[in-house]
Design an enzyme around this catalytic site. Structure first.
Site, PDB file in Angstrom:
ATOM      1  N   LEU A  78       0.579  -6.566  -6.485  1.00 25.37           N
ATOM      2  CA  LEU A  78       1.080  -5.240  -6.258  1.00 25.37           C
ATOM      3  C   LEU A  78       1.890  -4.581  -4.982  1.00 25.37           C
ATOM      4  O   LEU A  78       2.005  -3.552  -4.774  1.00 25.37           O
ATOM      5  CB  LEU A  78      -0.300  -4.469  -6.308  1.00 25.37           C
ATOM      6  CG  LEU A  78      -1.032  -4.516  -7.280  1.00 25.37           C
ATOM      7  CD1 LEU A  78      -2.350  -3.370  -7.214  1.00 25.37           C
ATOM      8  CD2 LEU A  78      -0.484  -3.867  -8.851  1.00 25.37           C
TER       9      LEU A  78
ATOM     10  N   GLY B  79      -0.816  -9.165  -3.673  1.00 28.95           N
ATOM     11  CA  GLY B  79       0.398  -9.840  -3.725  1.00 28.95           C
ATOM     12  C   GLY B  79       1.136  -9.348  -5.218  1.00 28.95           C
ATOM     13  O   GLY B  79       2.243  -8.836  -4.996  1.00 28.95           O
TER      14      GLY B  79
ATOM     15  N   HIS C 121     -14.111   8.958   0.726  1.00 31.34           N
ATOM     16  CA  HIS C 121     -14.331   7.726   0.295  1.00 31.34           C
ATOM     17  C   HIS C 121     -14.123   6.799   1.529  1.00 31.34           C
ATOM     18  O   HIS C 121     -13.917   7.446   2.612  1.00 31.34           O
ATOM     19  CB  HIS C 121     -12.808   7.177  -0.572  1.00 31.34           C
ATOM     20  CG  HIS C 121     -11.664   7.392  -0.125  1.00 31.34           C
ATOM     21  ND1 HIS C 121     -11.017   8.908  -0.228  1.00 31.34           N
ATOM     22  CD2 HIS C 121     -10.953   6.838   0.530  1.00 31.34           C
ATOM     23  CE1 HIS C 121      -9.961   8.703   0.568  1.00 31.34           C
ATOM     24  NE2 HIS C 121      -9.508   7.711   0.954  1.00 31.34           N
TER      25      HIS C 121
ATOM     26  N   GLU D  82     -26.372 -23.022   6.456  1.00 28.94           N
ATOM     27  CA  GLU D  82     -25.901 -24.280   7.232  1.00 28.94           C
ATOM     28  C   GLU D  82     -25.922 -23.955   8.585  1.00 28.94           C
ATOM     29  O   GLU D  82     -25.663 -22.710   9.037  1.00 28.94           O
ATOM     30  CB  GLU D  82     -24.529 -24.572   6.511  1.00 28.94           C
ATOM     31  CG  GLU D  82     -24.422 -25.281   5.215  1.00 28.94           C
ATOM     32  CD  GLU D  82     -23.530 -25.495   4.627  1.00 28.94           C
ATOM     33  OE1 GLU D  82     -22.443 -26.407   5.067  1.00 28.94           O
ATOM     34  OE2 GLU D  82     -22.668 -24.425   4.092  1.00 28.94           O
TER      35      GLU D  82
ATOM     36  N   TYR E 262     -15.480   5.471  -3.923  1.00 29.04           N
ATOM     37  CA  TYR E 262     -15.311   6.873  -3.709  1.00 29.04           C
ATOM     38  C   TYR E 262     -16.590   7.671  -3.629  1.00 29.04           C
ATOM     39  O   TYR E 262     -17.694   7.008  -4.099  1.00 29.04           O
ATOM     40  CB  TYR E 262     -14.408   7.779  -4.839  1.00 29.04           C
ATOM     41  CG  TYR E 262     -13.015   7.288  -4.411  1.00 29.04           C
ATOM     42  CD1 TYR E 262     -12.197   8.434  -3.909  1.00 29.04           C
ATOM     43  CD2 TYR E 262     -12.473   6.178  -4.615  1.00 29.04           C
ATOM     44  CE1 TYR E 262     -10.959   8.325  -3.503  1.00 29.04           C
ATOM     45  CE2 TYR E 262     -10.926   5.922  -4.211  1.00 29.04           C
ATOM     46  CZ  TYR E 262     -10.346   6.882  -3.769  1.00 29.04           C
ATOM     47  OH  TYR E 262      -9.022   6.674  -3.332  1.00 29.04           O
TER      48      TYR E 262
ATOM     49  N   HIS F 211     -13.169   7.889   5.074  1.00 29.59           N
ATOM     50  CA  HIS F 211     -12.129   8.786   5.161  1.00 29.59           C
ATOM     51  C   HIS F 211     -12.378  10.391   4.548  1.00 29.59           C
ATOM     52  O   HIS F 211     -13.159  10.294   3.394  1.00 29.59           O
ATOM     53  CB  HIS F 211     -11.082   8.382   4.080  1.00 29.59           C
ATOM     54  CG  HIS F 211      -9.507   9.020   4.185  1.00 29.59           C
ATOM     55  ND1 HIS F 211      -8.539   8.316   3.402  1.00 29.59           N
ATOM     56  CD2 HIS F 211      -9.262  10.201   4.788  1.00 29.59           C
ATOM     57  CE1 HIS F 211      -7.365   9.296   3.877  1.00 29.59           C
ATOM     58  NE2 HIS F 211      -7.917  10.405   4.360  1.00 29.59           N
TER      59      HIS F 211
ATOM     60  N   ASP G  50      -9.769  -4.088  -4.245  1.00 34.74           N
ATOM     61  CA  ASP G  50      -8.321  -4.050  -4.490  1.00 34.74           C
ATOM     62  C   ASP G  50      -7.851  -5.481  -4.570  1.00 34.74           C
ATOM     63  O   ASP G  50      -6.758  -5.453  -5.029  1.00 34.74           O
ATOM     64  CB  ASP G  50      -7.527  -2.978  -3.463  1.00 34.74           C
ATOM     65  CG  ASP G  50      -7.841  -1.527  -3.633  1.00 34.74           C
ATOM     66  OD1 ASP G  50      -8.125  -1.211  -4.766  1.00 34.74           O
ATOM     67  OD2 ASP G  50      -7.830  -0.650  -2.883  1.00 34.74           O
TER      68      ASP G  50
ATOM     69  N   ASP H 162      -9.666 -22.195  14.405  1.00 31.97           N
ATOM     70  CA  ASP H 162      -9.767 -23.751  14.820  1.00 31.97           C
ATOM     71  C   ASP H 162      -9.180 -23.624  16.214  1.00 31.97           C
ATOM     72  O   ASP H 162      -8.251 -24.116  16.622  1.00 31.97           O
ATOM     73  CB  ASP H 162      -9.048 -24.849  13.772  1.00 31.97           C
ATOM     74  CG  ASP H 162      -9.817 -24.982  12.529  1.00 31.97           C
ATOM     75  OD1 ASP H 162     -10.881 -24.585  12.315  1.00 31.97           O
ATOM     76  OD2 ASP H 162      -9.081 -25.887  12.030  1.00 31.97           O
TER      77      ASP H 162
ATOM     78  N   HIS I   2     -12.825   2.904   3.074  1.00 32.03           N
ATOM     79  CA  HIS I   2     -12.081   1.693   3.222  1.00 32.03           C
ATOM     80  C   HIS I   2     -12.699   0.702   4.002  1.00 32.03           C
ATOM     81  O   HIS I   2     -12.853   0.703   5.079  1.00 32.03           O
ATOM     82  CB  HIS I   2     -10.607   1.884   3.713  1.00 32.03           C
ATOM     83  CG  HIS I   2      -9.890   3.137   2.659  1.00 32.03           C
ATOM     84  ND1 HIS I   2      -8.835   2.852   2.041  1.00 32.03           N
ATOM     85  CD2 HIS I   2      -9.866   4.225   3.238  1.00 32.03           C
ATOM     86  CE1 HIS I   2      -8.483   4.059   1.585  1.00 32.03           C
ATOM     87  NE2 HIS I   2      -8.873   5.077   2.421  1.00 32.03           N
TER      88      HIS I   2
ATOM     89  N   TYR J 286      -2.620   4.545  -3.260  1.00 32.78           N
ATOM     90  CA  TYR J 286      -2.438   3.754  -1.957  1.00 32.78           C
ATOM     91  C   TYR J 286      -1.397   3.029  -1.661  1.00 32.78           C
ATOM     92  O   TYR J 286      -1.090   2.180  -2.534  1.00 32.78           O
ATOM     93  CB  TYR J 286      -3.695   3.300  -1.362  1.00 32.78           C
ATOM     94  CG  TYR J 286      -4.531   4.611  -0.571  1.00 32.78           C
ATOM     95  CD1 TYR J 286      -4.345   4.788   0.816  1.00 32.78           C
ATOM     96  CD2 TYR J 286      -5.791   5.240  -1.139  1.00 32.78           C
ATOM     97  CE1 TYR J 286      -5.163   5.681   1.534  1.00 32.78           C
ATOM     98  CE2 TYR J 286      -6.325   6.305  -0.607  1.00 32.78           C
ATOM     99  CZ  TYR J 286      -6.052   6.226   0.835  1.00 32.78           C
ATOM    100  OH  TYR J 286      -6.879   7.242   1.617  1.00 32.78           O
TER     101      TYR J 286
ATOM    102  N   TYR K   2      -0.969   0.117   1.270  1.00 31.00           N
ATOM    103  CA  TYR K   2      -1.781  -0.540   2.279  1.00 31.00           C
ATOM    104  C   TYR K   2      -0.747  -1.516   3.147  1.00 31.00           C
ATOM    105  O   TYR K   2      -0.089  -2.557   2.322  1.00 31.00           O
ATOM    106  CB  TYR K   2      -2.734  -1.239   1.808  1.00 31.00           C
ATOM    107  CG  TYR K   2      -3.881  -0.715   1.230  1.00 31.00           C
ATOM    108  CD1 TYR K   2      -4.637   0.165   1.870  1.00 31.00           C
ATOM    109  CD2 TYR K   2      -4.430  -0.692  -0.088  1.00 31.00           C
ATOM    110  CE1 TYR K   2      -5.659   0.993   1.435  1.00 31.00           C
ATOM    111  CE2 TYR K   2      -5.659  -0.109  -0.738  1.00 31.00           C
ATOM    112  CZ  TYR K   2      -6.160   0.965   0.296  1.00 31.00           C
ATOM    113  OH  TYR K   2      -7.396   1.550  -0.495  1.00 31.00           O
TER     114      TYR K   2
ATOM    115  N   ASP L 272     -10.029 -18.464   9.615  1.00 29.56           N
ATOM    116  CA  ASP L 272     -10.655 -19.898   9.892  1.00 29.56           C
ATOM    117  C   ASP L 272      -9.839 -20.146  11.135  1.00 29.56           C
ATOM    118  O   ASP L 272      -9.055 -20.746  11.318  1.00 29.56           O
ATOM    119  CB  ASP L 272     -10.337 -20.724   8.592  1.00 29.56           C
ATOM    120  CG  ASP L 272     -10.653 -22.236   8.895  1.00 29.56           C
ATOM    121  OD1 ASP L 272     -11.220 -22.391   9.778  1.00 29.56           O
ATOM    122  OD2 ASP L 272     -10.287 -22.885   7.963  1.00 29.56           O
TER     123      ASP L 272
HETATM  124 CU   LIG Z   1      -8.313   6.983   2.171  1.00 28.65          CU
END
Ligand SMILES: [Cu+2]
Length: 662
Positions: free
Chosen positions: A332, A330, A467, A604, A309, A621, A323, A478, A469, A415, A417, A476
């Site tokens: 939430l 999971g 704020h 690496e 924020y 936002h 978050d 492949d 986000h 929020y 999401y 990953d």
């Molecule tokens: Cu927002």
């Protein structure tokens, strides 16, 4: 995976953890015992409890330890691809104000020596118990006095004070030496859909989570509590604003059934096949994604969310939330409402996570999360491709677009999401983030609209604070196997000869090591390429990463050090199984620079290696009146698109049926 397809089951929308007494024990008694069919499958209820018991019985963890997390620890990639590997759990726990981790081998009953997580490496994420019960605060004289100064003093009034535990970030303040939250309170009489409309502004309670007590109450001055509730259920809006005229039904249904199959945790649709599981921290995780049997994405998951924020006020400066690592997408997640959150033809799937809930019969509770994932096909109403040829007498050829969506929605405080993994008929995977819910608003004095440089007035006495986000995804890829390279294609203007003065060309360069693997979006094509596999024209089989929105931090480095990943929209790292989160394992109160900046420290090589792409999408936002009382879904997205992976448009083989030109 437990499936629901009965639309009559509209059951409950209470938080899962409030219902745990009803279901968790049943689970530990055997519903979760079906032998795990695949090394990528999530831990069963029995495995979650067994992991804690192995540590307790050996004395590695003490009785009464709080098991913050018991998550699947995947076998190595080689083992998974060979379809084997021991069942292992990564366990985090807290005892005597210290945090520990160990990997438990469930098959062998063994564990790695408990490893202390020092204060310099941050704090574990919050547990459900820690965010649920603040009854002790209402015993604290300073806390009660601050509320009384705002006219909240009777038992009935105090019952309507909602305490939200906000993580404190990392600012080098003395209280950060402890495991703390900074509580913001809201006054909620009559509130059901909007608990955030009446902030008790100017008061902050610093709470020690280990000692379960209020350390200090900061009062920066009384701001009268806003009086309106701003409920947005249908009856409230009918009474306040009025409802628009009714609509005729618009429906999405499949009279002859679905075109996808779910077997165990695998989903097959069109030429796609993938494994999907639900995790405590990341929410939905897709793995082993293949197209027509060819490997595309070994694993994709949400790797962190950073939401700083932008108000330097004493009660707001610290609000820089992580978050995923501080709360858990999971944990939430919320049950999906069939017909509203997703179409009625969706299949709803359950999750099962570990939860540190008090339970006298279990060291850690396997918590079922009903209906937290939905899988569905949708007709987008767009053509995948089409051509109308007016010069051949109006010949037309086109195909209707159908997509497969895997959806979940986490409610992180104010929020909501939504994360969609979308599989398309043209070999692409699109990820969409939807942001809805309620803007975090600050109460200001009545009589003015409280214009400040730090937010926008959205209702009398309420300023929604600016704020950002930032969502980071671990990808990953492949492409045709684990050995890939990263190619940066820079679009550059070149002088041309003749009447034309200039053209742009693609200047491709191989990213040699992690040192150069921090990339900014500067007219570039980002490509994960397999130079060992080429298409019919000799081009390396590749997937491009196409971001539809990345943003710069717009902050001093000191303000986002623990979220260093936002410094670049894309990072490429060499694959390491234990590098799963963009801000590391324990970003909560982390005083340093965890995660990606650490992962790349050894520079690496990235050439012809197993590499991982970490992509951030985000937006700054600036709130507006239309965000209130509830925000219409904002969108962020990116796409993984085949690039010379095929010899032609892979969607050319689509049939026109069952669609017709009407
Ligand atoms: Cu927002």
């Amino acid at each position: 995976m437990q499936r629901h397809s009965n639309p009559e089951e509209t059951a409950m929308y209470a938080p899962h953890w409030l219902m745990h007494g009803l279901v968790a024990v049943a689970c530990s008694l055997g519903l979760g015992t079906a032998a795990a069919a695949h090394p990528m499958d999530p831990l069963s209820g029995d495995e979650i409890v067994a992991a804690a018991n192995i540590l307790l019985n050996a004395g590695a963890a003490q009785r009464g330890a709080i098991f913050q997390a018991v998550d699947l620890s995947e076998p190595s990639k080689q083992e998974v691809l060979a379809g084997r590997g021991a069942r292992q759990a990564l366990v985090y726990w807290r005892q005597n104000k210290q945090s520990f981790r160990s990997t438990v081998n469930l098959s062998a009953g063994t564990y790695t020596p408990p490893q202390l997580i020092p204060r310099s490496e941050g704090q574990l994420g919050l547990t459900i118990s820690e965010v649920l019960d603040f009854s002790f605060a209402f015993q604290d004289p300073a806390f009660l006095a601050a509320l009384a100064r705002r006219g909240i003093s009777t038992a009935e009034q105090l019952q309507k004070v909602f305490v939200t535990p906000l993580t404190p970030g990392s600012f080098g303040l003395p209280e950060e030496g402890r495991r703390i939250v900074k509580a913001q309170m809201y006054y909620t009489p009559g509130a059901l859909t909007n608990l955030f409309a009446r902030p008790i502004e100017g008061v902050q309670a610093i709470i020690d989570l280990d000692e379960r007590r209020v350390l200090r109450v900061l009062d920066s001055g009384v701001v009268p509590i806003p009086t309106a509730t701003h409920e947005f259920d249908e009856a409230s809006i009918a009474a306040s604003v009025g409802l628009r005229p009714p609509m005729k039904p618009v429906r999405m249904f499949q009279p002859e059934g679905r075109n996808f199959q779910i077997q165990g945790n695998f989903v097959d649709w069109q030429k796609w096949r993938f494994h999907v599981r639900f995790e405590r921290r990341a929410g939905a995780v897709v793995s082993l994604v293949t197209y027509n049997g060819r490997s595309v994405l070994y694993q994709g998951s949400l790797a962190e969310v950073f939401v700083p924020y932008q108000d330097p006020d004493a009660n707001w400066f610290y609000r820089t939330f992580m978050d995923v690592g501080e709360f858990g997408f999971g944990t939430l997640s919320s049950p999906l409402a069939l017909g509203l959150d997703l179409p009625e033809n969706a299949v709803l799937l359950d999750g099962l996570i570990s939860a540190a809930l008090p339970d006298p019969t279990l060291p850690v509770v396997p918590l079922p999360l009903p209906k937290v994932m939905g899988v569905f096909e949708r007709l987008t109403g767009n053509p995948v491709w089409r051509h109308f040829e007016q010069f051949s007498g109006g010949n037309y050829e086109g195909r209707a677009e159908v997509e497969l969506v895997v959806r979940s929605i986490a409610q992180v405080g104010n929020y909501d999401y939504m994360i969609d993994w979308i599989f398309t008929q043209n070999g692409a995977i699109r990820v969409e983030v939807g942001l809805t819910g309620i803007d975090a608003a600050k109460a200001v004095a009545p009589g003015s609209f409280g214009r400040t440089p730090f937010g926008t007035p959205v209702a009398p006495q309420l300023v929604a604070v600016n704020h950002s986000h930032h969502f980071n995804f671990r990808l990953d890829l492949d492409v045709d196997g684990p050995l890939n390279s990263f190619v940066l294609g820079k679009l550059e203007k070149r002088p041309a000869s003749g009447p034309r003065k200039s053209v742009w060309v693609v200047d491709e360069q191989l990213i040699a090591s992690e040192r150069e693997g921090r990339l900014d979006h500067d007219h570039a094509v980002w490509k994960v390429a397999n130079s060992n596999r080429r298409n019919a024209f000799g081009e390396a089989s590749s997937y491009v990463i196409e971001s539809h929105g990345s943003v710069e931090p717009l902050l001093d480095k000191a303000d986002y050090q623990r979220a260093g990943f936002i410094g670049h929209p894309l990072w490429i790292t060499a694959h390491h199984a234990d590098e799963r989160y963009a801000a590391g394992e324990t970003p909560n109160q982390h005083p340093g620079e965890p995660g990606l900046p650490q992962y790349v420290r050894n520079h690496e090589s990235l050439v012809n290696r197993d590499i991982v792409a970490w992509l951030s999408v985000g937006f700054h936002h600036v709130p507006q009146a239309e965000d209130w009382p509830v925000l219409s879904r904002e969108r962020l997205s990116f796409e993984l698109k085949p690039s010379n992976f095929f010899d032609r448009n892979p969607a050319i083989d689509l049939r026109r049926a069952p669609f017709e030109v009407r």
